[in-house]
Design a protein around this motif. Sequence first.
Motif, PDB file in Angstrom:
ATOM      1  N   GLN A 202      32.671  35.752  47.458  1.00  0.00           N
ATOM      2  CA  GLN A 202      33.516  36.813  46.877  1.00  0.00           C
ATOM      3  C   GLN A 202      34.993  36.507  47.106  1.00  0.00           C
ATOM      4  O   GLN A 202      35.333  35.741  48.019  1.00  0.00           O
ATOM      5  N   ILE A 203      35.845  37.096  46.291  1.00  0.00           N
ATOM      6  CA  ILE A 203      37.284  36.945  46.518  1.00  0.00           C
ATOM      7  C   ILE A 203      37.959  38.310  46.470  1.00  0.00           C
ATOM      8  O   ILE A 203      37.462  39.236  45.836  1.00  0.00           O
ATOM      9  N   ARG A 204      39.074  38.392  47.189  1.00  0.00           N
ATOM     10  CA  ARG A 204      39.785  39.679  47.217  1.00  0.00           C
ATOM     11  C   ARG A 204      40.561  39.883  45.915  1.00  0.00           C
ATOM     12  O   ARG A 204      41.027  38.924  45.308  1.00  0.00           O
ATOM     13  N   ASN A 205      40.681  41.126  45.551  1.00  0.00           N
ATOM     14  CA  ASN A 205      41.438  41.500  44.360  1.00  0.00           C
ATOM     15  C   ASN A 205      42.927  41.260  44.591  1.00  0.00           C
ATOM     16  O   ASN A 205      43.547  41.940  45.388  1.00  0.00           O
ATOM     17  N   SER A 206      43.485  40.282  43.926  1.00  0.00           N
ATOM     18  CA  SER A 206      44.948  40.103  44.025  1.00  0.00           C
ATOM     19  C   SER A 206      45.649  40.527  42.734  1.00  0.00           C
ATOM     20  O   SER A 206      46.805  40.929  42.753  1.00  0.00           O
ATOM     21  N   ASN A 207      44.941  40.464  41.624  1.00  0.00           N
ATOM     22  CA  ASN A 207      45.601  40.755  40.335  1.00  0.00           C
ATOM     23  C   ASN A 207      46.141  42.180  40.243  1.00  0.00           C
ATOM     24  O   ASN A 207      47.220  42.409  39.684  1.00  0.00           O
ATOM     25  N   SER A 208      45.381  43.133  40.791  1.00  0.00           N
ATOM     26  CA  SER A 208      45.860  44.525  40.704  1.00  0.00           C
ATOM     27  C   SER A 208      47.216  44.647  41.386  1.00  0.00           C
ATOM     28  O   SER A 208      48.050  45.462  40.976  1.00  0.00           O
TER      29      SER A 208
ATOM     30  N   PRO B 241      43.731  37.737  31.076  1.00  0.00           N
ATOM     31  CA  PRO B 241      42.770  36.851  31.700  1.00  0.00           C
ATOM     32  C   PRO B 241      42.773  37.038  33.221  1.00  0.00           C
ATOM     33  O   PRO B 241      43.804  37.406  33.795  1.00  0.00           O
ATOM     34  N   GLY B 242      41.631  36.786  33.866  1.00  0.00           N
ATOM     35  CA  GLY B 242      41.500  37.070  35.292  1.00  0.00           C
ATOM     36  C   GLY B 242      42.177  36.056  36.191  1.00  0.00           C
ATOM     37  O   GLY B 242      42.552  36.373  37.323  1.00  0.00           O
ATOM     38  N   ASN B 243      42.350  34.828  35.720  1.00  0.00           N
ATOM     39  CA  ASN B 243      43.011  33.842  36.575  1.00  0.00           C
ATOM     40  C   ASN B 243      44.383  34.368  36.951  1.00  0.00           C
ATOM     41  O   ASN B 243      45.180  34.715  36.070  1.00  0.00           O
ATOM     42  N   PRO B 244      44.665  34.426  38.250  1.00  0.00           N
ATOM     43  CA  PRO B 244      45.866  35.152  38.679  1.00  0.00           C
ATOM     44  C   PRO B 244      47.172  34.696  38.029  1.00  0.00           C
ATOM     45  O   PRO B 244      48.026  35.536  37.721  1.00  0.00           O
TER      46      PRO B 244
ATOM     47  N   ASP C  58      32.372  40.989  39.149  1.00  0.00           N
ATOM     48  CA  ASP C  58      31.381  41.242  40.201  1.00  0.00           C
ATOM     49  C   ASP C  58      31.755  40.562  41.517  1.00  0.00           C
ATOM     50  O   ASP C  58      31.274  40.952  42.579  1.00  0.00           O
ATOM     51  N   GLU C  59      32.577  39.504  41.409  1.00  0.00           N
ATOM     52  CA  GLU C  59      32.919  38.753  42.631  1.00  0.00           C
ATOM     53  C   GLU C  59      34.138  39.333  43.351  1.00  0.00           C
ATOM     54  O   GLU C  59      34.498  38.882  44.435  1.00  0.00           O
ATOM     55  N   ILE C  60      34.772  40.352  42.746  1.00  0.00           N
ATOM     56  CA  ILE C  60      36.051  40.841  43.284  1.00  0.00           C
ATOM     57  C   ILE C  60      35.797  41.988  44.270  1.00  0.00           C
ATOM     58  O   ILE C  60      35.052  42.921  43.970  1.00  0.00           O
ATOM     59  N   VAL C  61      36.451  41.909  45.432  1.00  0.00           N
ATOM     60  CA  VAL C  61      36.333  43.006  46.409  1.00  0.00           C
ATOM     61  C   VAL C  61      37.728  43.520  46.754  1.00  0.00           C
ATOM     62  O   VAL C  61      38.729  42.836  46.538  1.00  0.00           O
TER      63      VAL C  61
ATOM     64  N   LEU D  11      43.038  47.979  35.565  1.00  0.00           N
ATOM     65  CA  LEU D  11      41.592  47.925  35.784  1.00  0.00           C
ATOM     66  C   LEU D  11      41.163  46.473  35.968  1.00  0.00           C
ATOM     67  O   LEU D  11      41.176  45.682  35.028  1.00  0.00           O
ATOM     68  N   THR D  12      40.829  46.148  37.203  1.00  0.00           N
ATOM     69  CA  THR D  12      40.343  44.807  37.516  1.00  0.00           C
ATOM     70  C   THR D  12      38.843  44.767  37.293  1.00  0.00           C
ATOM     71  O   THR D  12      38.133  45.713  37.673  1.00  0.00           O
ATOM     72  N   THR D  13      38.372  43.695  36.663  1.00  0.00           N
ATOM     73  CA  THR D  13      36.934  43.569  36.444  1.00  0.00           C
ATOM     74  C   THR D  13      36.416  42.309  37.128  1.00  0.00           C
ATOM     75  O   THR D  13      37.139  41.328  37.258  1.00  0.00           O
TER      76      THR D  13
ATOM     77  N   THR E 283      42.138  43.240  33.739  1.00  0.00           N
ATOM     78  CA  THR E 283      42.210  41.818  34.069  1.00  0.00           C
ATOM     79  C   THR E 283      40.801  41.306  34.275  1.00  0.00           C
ATOM     80  O   THR E 283      39.953  41.988  34.838  1.00  0.00           O
ATOM     81  N   GLY E 284      40.602  40.064  33.802  1.00  0.00           N
ATOM     82  CA  GLY E 284      39.291  39.422  33.911  1.00  0.00           C
ATOM     83  C   GLY E 284      38.386  39.849  32.779  1.00  0.00           C
ATOM     84  O   GLY E 284      38.657  40.810  32.045  1.00  0.00           O
ATOM     85  N   GLY E 285      37.317  39.074  32.612  1.00  0.00           N
ATOM     86  CA  GLY E 285      36.286  39.469  31.656  1.00  0.00           C
ATOM     87  C   GLY E 285      36.638  39.296  30.199  1.00  0.00           C
ATOM     88  O   GLY E 285      36.007  39.904  29.335  1.00  0.00           O
ATOM     89  N   VAL E 286      37.679  38.494  29.894  1.00  0.00           N
ATOM     90  CA  VAL E 286      38.035  38.320  28.479  1.00  0.00           C
ATOM     91  C   VAL E 286      37.791  36.878  27.996  1.00  0.00           C
ATOM     92  O   VAL E 286      38.144  36.547  26.871  1.00  0.00           O
TER      93      VAL E 286
HETATM   94  P1  AMP Z   1      37.617  35.867  34.422  1.00  0.00           P
HETATM   95  O1  AMP Z   1      38.812  35.997  33.511  1.00  0.00           O
HETATM   96  O2  AMP Z   1      36.948  37.150  34.693  1.00  0.00           O
HETATM   97  O3  AMP Z   1      36.677  34.812  33.905  1.00  0.00           O
HETATM   98  O4  AMP Z   1      38.167  35.335  35.799  1.00  0.00           O
HETATM   99  C1  AMP Z   1      38.816  34.075  35.884  1.00  0.00           C
HETATM  100  C2  AMP Z   1      39.074  33.720  37.328  1.00  0.00           C
HETATM  101  O5  AMP Z   1      39.980  34.648  37.881  1.00  0.00           O
HETATM  102  C3  AMP Z   1      37.853  33.742  38.191  1.00  0.00           C
HETATM  103  O6  AMP Z   1      37.940  32.672  39.098  1.00  0.00           O
HETATM  104  C4  AMP Z   1      37.952  35.072  38.909  1.00  0.00           C
HETATM  105  O7  AMP Z   1      37.287  35.105  40.135  1.00  0.00           O
HETATM  106  C5  AMP Z   1      39.452  35.217  39.076  1.00  0.00           C
HETATM  107  N1  AMP Z   1      39.834  36.628  39.147  1.00  0.00           N
HETATM  108  C6  AMP Z   1      39.459  37.584  38.274  1.00  0.00           C
HETATM  109  N2  AMP Z   1      39.942  38.777  38.626  1.00  0.00           N
HETATM  110  C7  AMP Z   1      40.658  38.575  39.755  1.00  0.00           C
HETATM  111  C8  AMP Z   1      41.404  39.439  40.618  1.00  0.00           C
HETATM  112  N3  AMP Z   1      41.501  40.742  40.367  1.00  0.00           N
HETATM  113  N4  AMP Z   1      42.013  38.902  41.686  1.00  0.00           N
HETATM  114  C9  AMP Z   1      41.915  37.587  41.920  1.00  0.00           C
HETATM  115  N5  AMP Z   1      41.227  36.718  41.148  1.00  0.00           N
HETATM  116  C10 AMP Z   1      40.586  37.199  40.081  1.00  0.00           C
END
Ligand code: AMP
Length: 432
Positions: free
Chosen positions: A214-220, A326-329, A201-204, A197-199, A263-266
Amino acid sequence: MSPPPAGSTIVSFEEARRVVEQQAELIRASRIQAGETESVDLLAAAGRVLSERVIADRDLPPFPRSTRDGFAVRSTDLSALPATLEVIGEIKAGERLDRIPASIASGQAASIMTGAPVPTGADAVVMVEYTVARKHRVEITKSVAPGENIVARGAEAREGVLLLDCGFRLNPAAIALAASVGKSRLPVYKRPRVAVLTTGDEIVDVDATPGPTQIRNSNSFSLAAQIQQAGAEPVLLPIAPDELHGLCPLIAKGLKSDLLLLTGGVSMGCYDLVEQALAEMRAEFFFTGAKIQPGRPVVFGRCVVETCGAGTPAGESSATYFFGLPGNPVSTMVTFELFVRPMLKALSGQAPRNLVFLHARLKKEIRTRTGLQRFLPAILSGEFDQAEVELVAWQGSGDIAATARANCYIVIPPDRERMAAGEWVAVMKNDC
Ligand code: AMP
Ligand code: MG
């Protein structure tokens, strides 16, 4: 008002690993007890985890096997060299027993090929390189010790012994071993299903055209690849917004899998709501951060999800483990290697294995700050005893391009400020 997020529990790297391994052990035991298994074709069994033991169906090798092309002899006949022996037959691999000389007597030899059965009486094989064949005779120029170039019947395994235990992840050699005892199908544990589950608002989605911010979802996708490599099945959920009402139902959905990876949001941002959402769902947190870089905000816990679907009595509940990565890839990938992998091993029924680091010489000095255990993308090169390693130039834990050039991570202990060029350093390869 929503319940407050869990109190912050930031632990050392070792402590975080210990906690994960402890929980993994519980999971493994219940997984084995639940016994969700299937039978797969041997061709599809590589990377799967055995759910039943594999036993030798006969002695291995089933006959005393010559390991060389040459002559089967009595070693005592070669005390004086050169020795000339009478050749009484030729034995090829697979030769029928009734066409093999019944016995080799003193003064006799039989021409023999690699993989052929050694006849009674002979106790060694002389390599063909040390012989000169002359019609029905052979001249031998080198002596042999008893047993040389022969693998005795049953020396590799006796009929009935354990060859592969439950919980063994099948590597190519294990596949060969299973084939050698006639297993064209193997019983294995079902692959665990891992929700991703990718979280943000900027992820597409990967197919969408991203707006300017916006940035593309790479983490999933990195996670799905890591999950598959680990022998599990990824289940990709839709991208969740940074908003509780959107997030909670997707978390609930993810908790129906065997493991949930968010991923992300933590982190500490105002819109990092993953912990809060999980706390609202009465999750139990084992830790909410580890003293590592990248990956410090990593969260580990479990959450009870009510199940009243087909086959389960209404109201029955079970706890599903989750990681908030964490969201950082790069952080996402590193924390998977460090913490998710042992959990996946357990979920797939595998026996636990310690985290293994290689060692290599550092090519260039590294300077850093103390306090965090670091796992920095690096390139390992050089063959044999020349292994050397250097950091890739990177822009921090969002730099996927640099990480794609790397083939390992250099491990820097939390108390080191400087590591000198030429020093031996620990290196983590994937799948350790
Ligand atoms: P966050 O942990 O949500 O604060 O995200 C940290 C960084 O990782 C931000 O620059 C996000 O845009 C990036 N990020 C979060 N989720 C993803 C994702 N699924 N794919 C690529 N980058 C992401
Ligand atoms: Mg975010």
